[in-house]
Design a protein around this motif. Structure first.
Motif, PDB file in Angstrom:
ATOM      1  N   LEU A  22      25.119 -72.895 115.199  1.00 32.53           N
ATOM      2  CA  LEU A  22      24.794 -72.358 113.872  1.00 32.53           C
ATOM      3  C   LEU A  22      25.202 -73.330 112.773  1.00 32.53           C
ATOM      4  N   GLU A  23      26.337 -73.979 112.934  1.00 33.70           N
ATOM      5  CA  GLU A  23      26.760 -74.967 111.944  1.00 33.70           C
ATOM      6  C   GLU A  23      25.824 -76.164 111.931  1.00 33.70           C
ATOM      7  N   GLU A  24      25.339 -76.568 113.091  1.00 34.92           N
ATOM      8  CA  GLU A  24      24.392 -77.684 113.155  1.00 34.92           C
ATOM      9  C   GLU A  24      23.076 -77.324 112.472  1.00 34.92           C
ATOM     10  N   VAL A  25      22.659 -76.073 112.635  1.00 38.39           N
ATOM     11  CA  VAL A  25      21.405 -75.623 112.033  1.00 38.39           C
ATOM     12  C   VAL A  25      21.502 -75.584 110.513  1.00 38.39           C
ATOM     13  N   GLY A  26      22.679 -75.211 110.009  1.00 39.85           N
ATOM     14  CA  GLY A  26      22.906 -75.246 108.574  1.00 39.85           C
ATOM     15  C   GLY A  26      22.342 -74.072 107.798  1.00 39.85           C
ATOM     16  N   ARG A 186      31.455 -84.875 115.205  1.00 46.75           N
ATOM     17  CA  ARG A 186      30.421 -84.233 114.406  1.00 46.75           C
ATOM     18  C   ARG A 186      31.047 -83.212 113.438  1.00 46.75           C
ATOM     19  N   PRO A 187      30.721 -83.313 112.153  1.00 46.37           N
ATOM     20  CA  PRO A 187      31.294 -82.388 111.166  1.00 46.37           C
ATOM     21  C   PRO A 187      31.006 -80.922 111.483  1.00 46.37           C
ATOM     22  N   ALA A 188      29.823 -80.620 112.025  1.00 48.19           N
ATOM     23  CA  ALA A 188      29.493 -79.230 112.338  1.00 48.19           C
ATOM     24  C   ALA A 188      30.432 -78.666 113.385  1.00 48.19           C
ATOM     25  N   LEU A 189      30.767 -79.456 114.392  1.00 51.41           N
ATOM     26  CA  LEU A 189      31.704 -78.992 115.414  1.00 51.41           C
ATOM     27  C   LEU A 189      33.090 -78.790 114.814  1.00 51.41           C
ATOM     28  N   GLN A 190      33.497 -79.684 113.947  1.00 50.32           N
ATOM     29  CA  GLN A 190      34.810 -79.561 113.332  1.00 50.32           C
ATOM     30  C   GLN A 190      34.887 -78.317 112.454  1.00 50.32           C
ATOM     31  N   ARG A 191      33.817 -78.032 111.724  1.00 55.50           N
ATOM     32  CA  ARG A 191      33.802 -76.811 110.895  1.00 55.50           C
ATOM     33  C   ARG A 191      33.863 -75.568 111.766  1.00 55.50           C
ATOM     34  N   ALA A 192      33.074 -75.566 112.834  1.00 53.89           N
ATOM     35  CA  ALA A 192      33.061 -74.403 113.727  1.00 53.89           C
ATOM     36  C   ALA A 192      34.426 -74.190 114.367  1.00 53.89           C
TER      37      ALA A 192
END
Length: 205
Positions: A22-26, A186-192
């Motif tokens: 979901l974070e990757e999808v934005g 990857r920033p999305a993984l770090q946010r998740a």
């Protein structure tokens, strides 16, 4: 008005894979955490997932369960994120490899179950050794599972590799470790991870 994306999850579950995707999808989304046990067996939640487990993604009036299916769905539903390549043979192969042979053989190992050599043809994955060999070959040929670009296959199967390396169920082969190190940036993984880690129950003293 865009349809709401709601993820039912637990911070100690495969729901972490879905949240990364979901974070990757934005796209905007919300998470509803469920505790293990009775909370996942209520009549209302069993209408969403009769298996009584997480993750489950609700998108408008659509329900998607199983983390690899959630990754595939989101990649197709939001093509602007670029997470599903046009040429999809390797993509499909490795997208479902993590939820199939890799997860099965890693769980077998974690449970301390040894499949007899003469029965390996029955289990569909042979052995952990051959499963990791297949991954190693793929990641020697390209930086990501589906080729030169990151895709939903790396979210789904890469998560399994990362967990295996962390918990010792996958041997730290250099190719696999380098691959996971690449994904970990990857920033999305770090946010998740930050979001799910903050929802973890406090450690007992």
């Amino acid at each position: 008005m865009p349809e709401t994306l709601t993820l039912y999850s637990n911070p100690m579950s495969r729901g972490r894979v879905a949240r990364w995707m979901l974070e990757e999808v934005g796209q905007p989304y919300e998470v509803r955490y469920l505790d293990y046990g009775p909370a996942m067996k209520t009549p209302d939640y069993l209408k969403i997932n009769p298996m009584g487990k997480v993750p489950a993604l609700v998108h408008g009036d659509r329900i998607i369960t199983e983390y690899a299916a959630i990754c595939a769905y989101l990649a197709d539903e939001f093509p602007e994120a670029g997470l599903a390549p046009k040429e999809r043979s390797a993509y499909y192969r490795w997208l479902f490899f993590g939820a199939g042979p890799l997860e099965a053989t890693v769980i077998i190992k974690a449970l301390g179950v040894e499949v007899p050599a003469d029965k390996r043809g029955m289990v569909g994955f042979g052995s952990l050794q051959t499963t990791l060999d297949a991954l190693e070959i793929a990641l020697t040929e390209s930086p990501y599972l589906a080729g030169d670009r990151f895709s939903a296959a790396d979210v789904a199967t890469g998560s399994q590799i990362g967990w295996g390396l962390r918990f010792g169920t996958i041997e730290p082969r250099p190719v696999l470790q380098t691959y996971w190190d690449r994904l970990s940036e990857r920033p999305a993984l770090q946010r998740a991870n930050d979001a799910d880690n903050s929802a973890m129950p406090p450690k007992e003293e």
